[in-house]
Design an enzyme around this catalytic site. Structure first.
Site, PDB file in Angstrom:
ATOM      1  N   GLY A 140     -50.702 -37.968 -72.227  1.00  0.00           N
ATOM      2  CA  GLY A 140     -50.047 -38.801 -71.831  1.00  0.00           C
ATOM      3  C   GLY A 140     -50.714 -40.447 -72.647  1.00  0.00           C
ATOM      4  O   GLY A 140     -50.067 -40.837 -73.427  1.00  0.00           O
ATOM      5  N   ASP A 142     -53.450 -40.508 -74.360  1.00  0.00           N
ATOM      6  CA  ASP A 142     -53.811 -40.414 -75.562  1.00  0.00           C
ATOM      7  C   ASP A 142     -53.480 -38.737 -75.902  1.00  0.00           C
ATOM      8  O   ASP A 142     -53.798 -37.672 -75.963  1.00  0.00           O
ATOM      9  CB  ASP A 142     -55.283 -39.401 -76.391  1.00  0.00           C
ATOM     10  CG  ASP A 142     -55.767 -39.629 -77.046  1.00  0.00           C
ATOM     11  OD1 ASP A 142     -55.233 -39.996 -77.615  1.00  0.00           O
ATOM     12  OD2 ASP A 142     -57.012 -38.789 -77.021  1.00  0.00           O
ATOM     13  N   LYS A 143     -52.148 -38.967 -76.612  1.00  0.00           N
ATOM     14  CA  LYS A 143     -51.463 -37.815 -76.281  1.00  0.00           C
ATOM     15  C   LYS A 143     -50.847 -36.785 -77.994  1.00  0.00           C
ATOM     16  O   LYS A 143     -51.370 -35.579 -77.994  1.00  0.00           O
ATOM     17  CB  LYS A 143     -49.419 -38.074 -76.406  1.00  0.00           C
ATOM     18  CG  LYS A 143     -49.236 -38.414 -75.618  1.00  0.00           C
ATOM     19  CD  LYS A 143     -47.591 -39.215 -75.705  1.00  0.00           C
ATOM     20  CE  LYS A 143     -46.736 -40.212 -74.670  1.00  0.00           C
ATOM     21  NZ  LYS A 143     -45.857 -40.520 -75.076  1.00  0.00           N
ATOM     22  N   GLY A 198     -77.691 -35.151 -86.822  1.00  0.00           N
ATOM     23  CA  GLY A 198     -78.859 -34.170 -88.247  1.00  0.00           C
ATOM     24  C   GLY A 198     -78.660 -32.671 -88.317  1.00  0.00           C
ATOM     25  O   GLY A 198     -79.391 -32.073 -88.949  1.00  0.00           O
ATOM     26  N   ASN A 266     -49.729 -26.758 -69.076  1.00  0.00           N
ATOM     27  CA  ASN A 266     -48.498 -27.699 -68.815  1.00  0.00           C
ATOM     28  C   ASN A 266     -47.196 -27.035 -68.512  1.00  0.00           C
ATOM     29  O   ASN A 266     -47.013 -26.117 -69.234  1.00  0.00           O
ATOM     30  CB  ASN A 266     -48.345 -28.859 -69.758  1.00  0.00           C
ATOM     31  CG  ASN A 266     -47.195 -30.233 -69.613  1.00  0.00           C
ATOM     32  OD1 ASN A 266     -47.377 -29.746 -67.946  1.00  0.00           O
ATOM     33  ND2 ASN A 266     -47.380 -30.919 -70.140  1.00  0.00           N
ATOM     34  N   SER A 269     -44.247 -30.691 -67.097  1.00  0.00           N
ATOM     35  CA  SER A 269     -43.538 -31.303 -67.855  1.00  0.00           C
ATOM     36  C   SER A 269     -42.151 -31.480 -67.518  1.00  0.00           C
ATOM     37  O   SER A 269     -41.411 -30.512 -68.033  1.00  0.00           O
ATOM     38  CB  SER A 269     -44.032 -31.487 -69.810  1.00  0.00           C
ATOM     39  OG  SER A 269     -43.337 -32.451 -69.970  1.00  0.00           O
ATOM     40  N   ASN A 339     -48.162 -33.947 -61.475  1.00  0.00           N
ATOM     41  CA  ASN A 339     -47.689 -34.183 -62.403  1.00  0.00           C
ATOM     42  C   ASN A 339     -46.206 -35.367 -61.788  1.00  0.00           C
ATOM     43  O   ASN A 339     -46.641 -36.047 -61.167  1.00  0.00           O
ATOM     44  CB  ASN A 339     -46.283 -33.226 -63.291  1.00  0.00           C
ATOM     45  CG  ASN A 339     -47.199 -33.100 -64.785  1.00  0.00           C
ATOM     46  OD1 ASN A 339     -46.472 -34.992 -65.096  1.00  0.00           O
ATOM     47  ND2 ASN A 339     -46.970 -32.761 -65.996  1.00  0.00           N
ATOM     48  N   THR A 340     -45.893 -35.936 -63.476  1.00  0.00           N
ATOM     49  CA  THR A 340     -44.670 -36.607 -62.984  1.00  0.00           C
ATOM     50  C   THR A 340     -44.007 -36.234 -62.196  1.00  0.00           C
ATOM     51  O   THR A 340     -43.626 -35.174 -62.621  1.00  0.00           O
ATOM     52  CB  THR A 340     -44.305 -37.467 -63.667  1.00  0.00           C
ATOM     53  OG1 THR A 340     -44.366 -36.632 -65.293  1.00  0.00           O
ATOM     54  CG2 THR A 340     -45.360 -38.866 -64.780  1.00  0.00           C
ATOM     55  N   GLY A 370     -46.702 -43.264 -60.747  1.00  0.00           N
ATOM     56  CA  GLY A 370     -46.937 -45.180 -59.741  1.00  0.00           C
ATOM     57  C   GLY A 370     -47.510 -44.386 -58.528  1.00  0.00           C
ATOM     58  O   GLY A 370     -47.689 -43.754 -58.285  1.00  0.00           O
TER      59      GLY A 370
END
Length: 597
Positions: A140, A142-143, A198, A266, A269, A339-340, A370
């Site tokens: 979330g 870096d989606k 290299g 996942n 979600s 998860n949320t 949170g």
């Protein structure tokens, strides 16, 4: 026409200057030097993730008091500025991501300076890799795989990017840019790394890096760190069509597995309708089995581990047990808890009334994250740890016997005898044919090589010696978390201890409400291997990871001090040997010794 110092052509006569010759140039040099020093100091300070830490923590100075706390520009200036400029949270997030991306391209990105992790005091072994610390970042942040390297520079040992689904042509950027696009970005990243080291910049160079010739994990491309890539089903794929859902996940794995150290499935979600219904044991087993099989086909020498991210809302005994059963049956390597949440917890602190605008936001659909989630996260980690260890087939193999149950002593003796016999057979298989040259070489060598004394603070040379029959991914003989468990025991080991040291033990990552070092330690003690943060990083700024690790070291030192005082409450400690003089590294090693005893 006269000219020279002191001549004014407009007036037509010379004048006497009150400034000595060369004074202005000297002042200019001083000003330039001062400005250069201020800019240099400002650059080093602003790009150091420790900018919000106290001086004694930042430079390992003695305790200087609260007056010496450095202002936390990342938390108290940068983050509030973004919130003030952008009303929408998604716009602020996107602006922050773009800023990190641009700053990284010019080498001006924030990073964790110093060598605090080099002491090895927070090392943890995960999937055969020795990680520098047990802190990670959740998906979330870096989606779209835009800033994996800037995130790694902030100090975590695990980053999770994604999630990514099968691109359909009508998906918005807010959902996903598609697995194929993300694979292209990660491929370009690997080739840039190959060129910089290299190997070249073609497909052959890419394959050499992925096959481990650069001696770094193929996902993170950084020693001691891992990158997890999250995959998900397409939003428009019908949930009832299990085969189509499974194909979505497998397609993403086929595209992304070779660029990931960990594949995260996942199924939790809250923003995808019906997705959490896939956590039913039968459906989840089928999906995870397909993903595990697809990951084994990744075009590189090593196979990425597969983990499943579960919801904190599916917390009934039947649901947790069913998910653990699916993990065991599919060959999945571990679980990310959680998860949320779709629930809306009460505000913190208790009794606080939300402003009208924020109260309206709480009525929106979607996931909530949170600090209120922390207690539930710890409780869920304990439950998953207990059930996974109980279901682990390695436990049943370790204690299963044929016929009457042997006594503890006879079981231990039989186990030791089996180990001795296995060692003999292994050595016999590796013996070279006898020859005069071999005999002469044998006579010139000592019969026994006495290794140096093993200690937690100084790694033993013998610990790095591996026999021909030792698996390449076997755990180190004397790591900070397992060196006491390697010692022979006079009593029969319990099932819990067997599962704790078993290489087949399922791994747990914890995420949800973790805000500080004390909470990170709590989830680790509950059974997790990595504590992942999201909301804390969003509101705390880029210095959050460094702060949490420092707080972990401080908390572990406090606990060690308390145990010393509890063990010898009346002891008089000589001057110069107080607990304040104990280095953080020594205190952490003592903490590991005491907790693993």
């Amino acid at each position: 026409m006269p000219c020279g110092p002191g001549f004014n052509p407009l007036v037509g006569h010379q004048y006497v200057s009150s400034k000595p010759h060369g004074c202005g140039s000297v002042l200019d040099k001083r000003q330039r030097t001062t400005i250069g020093l201020l800019v240099s100091f400002g650059y080093l300070y602003a790009t150091d993730t420790r900018a919000g830490m106290s001086l004694q923590d930042k430079w390992h100075l003695p305790h200087l008091g609260q007056a010496n706390t450095v202002s936390g520009i990342h938390q108290w200036i940068v983050v509030p500025s973004l919130r003030w400029i952008y009303d929408d949270a998604e716009e602020a997030h996107e602006a922050g991501t773009k800023s990190l991306k641009v700053l990284y391209q010019f080498g001006l990105h924030p990073r964790e300076r110093g060598k605090s992790d080099d002491a090895g005091d927070l090392e943890v072994e995960v999937f055969g890799h020795m990680l520098r610390n047990p802190i990670g970042t959740s998906a979330g942040i870096d989606k779209h795989a835009e800033i994996p390297d800037p995130l790694l520079a902030l100090g975590p040992s695990v980053i999770e990017i994604g999630g990514h689904a099968l691109s359909t042509g009508w998906q918005s950027k807010a959902q996903s840019q598609g697995a194929d696009h993300i694979a292209m970005c990660l491929r370009e990243r690997v080739r840039k790394f190959a060129y910089a080291h290299g190997f070249g910049m073609d497909e052959v160079a890419e394959q050499r890096v992925l096959d481990g010739e650069a001696r770094v994990p193929p996902g993170s491309l950084t020693d001691g760190k891992l990158m997890a890539v999250q995959v998900a089903k397409n939003k428009f794929t019908p949930d009832e069509d299990l085969e189509a859902v499974k194909k979505d996940y497998v397609y993403c794995v086929d595209a992304l597995a070779r660029y990931a150290d960990i594949i995260v499935v996942n199924v939790s979600s809250p923003n995808t309708p019906g997705l959490r219904g896939l956590q039913h044991v039968d459906k989840l087993t089928s999906i995870l089995t397909g993903v595990v099989q697809a990951s084994k086909k990744a075009r590189r020498k090593t196979t990425p581990a597969v983990m499943v991210k579960v919801s904190p809302d599916e917390d009934s005994e039947a649901q947790v047990t069913g998910i653990c059963e699916a993990v065991q049956n599919s060959g999945c390597a571990g679980v990310i808890v959680g998860n949320t949440t779709k629930r809306r917890p009460d505000p913190l602190p208790a009794g606080y009334s939300l402003p009208e605008k924020e109260a309206m936001l709480m009525l929106e659909q979607g996931g909530y994250s949170g600090p209120q989630l922390f207690d539930r996260t710890v409780a869920l980690v304990r439950r998953y740890r207990k059930i996974l260890d109980k279901q682990s087939p390695s436990d049943s193999r370790s204690i299963a016997t044929c016929g009457p149950s042997p006594t503890p002593q006879s079981s231990q003796t039989s186990h030791i005898a089996d180990q001795i016999q296995a060692t003999v057979e292994r050595d016999r298989a590796n013996l070279k044919p006898s020859s005069s040259e071999a005999d002469a070489e044998s006579k010139s060598q000592p019969l026994i090589r006495v290794p140096d004394r093993n200690s937690p603070s100084s790694p033993s040379p013998s610990a790095s010696i591996t026999s021909p029959g030792t698996p390449p991914n076997s755990p180190p003989a004397f790591s900070s978390s397992s060196h006491l468990e390697q010692l022979p025991s006079t009593s029969f080991p319990s099932t819990d201890s067997l599962s704790r040291i078993s290489p087949d033990r399922k791994v747990i990552f914890a995420t949800g409400g973790i805000q500080n070092g004390r909470q990170a330690l709590e989830v680790l003690e509950a059974g997790a291997s990595v504590a992942m943060v999201y909301t804390a990083l969003v509101y705390g700024g880029v210095g959050t990871i460094s702060r949490i690790k420092t707080e972990m070291r401080e908390e572990m030192k406090k606990r060690m001090d308390a145990r010393v005082l509890k063990a010898s409450p009346g002891a008089i400690v000589p001057i110069g040997t107080t607990t304040d003089s104990v280095t953080p590294e020594a205190a952490v090693q003592n903490y590991y010794l005491s907790t693993n005893a």
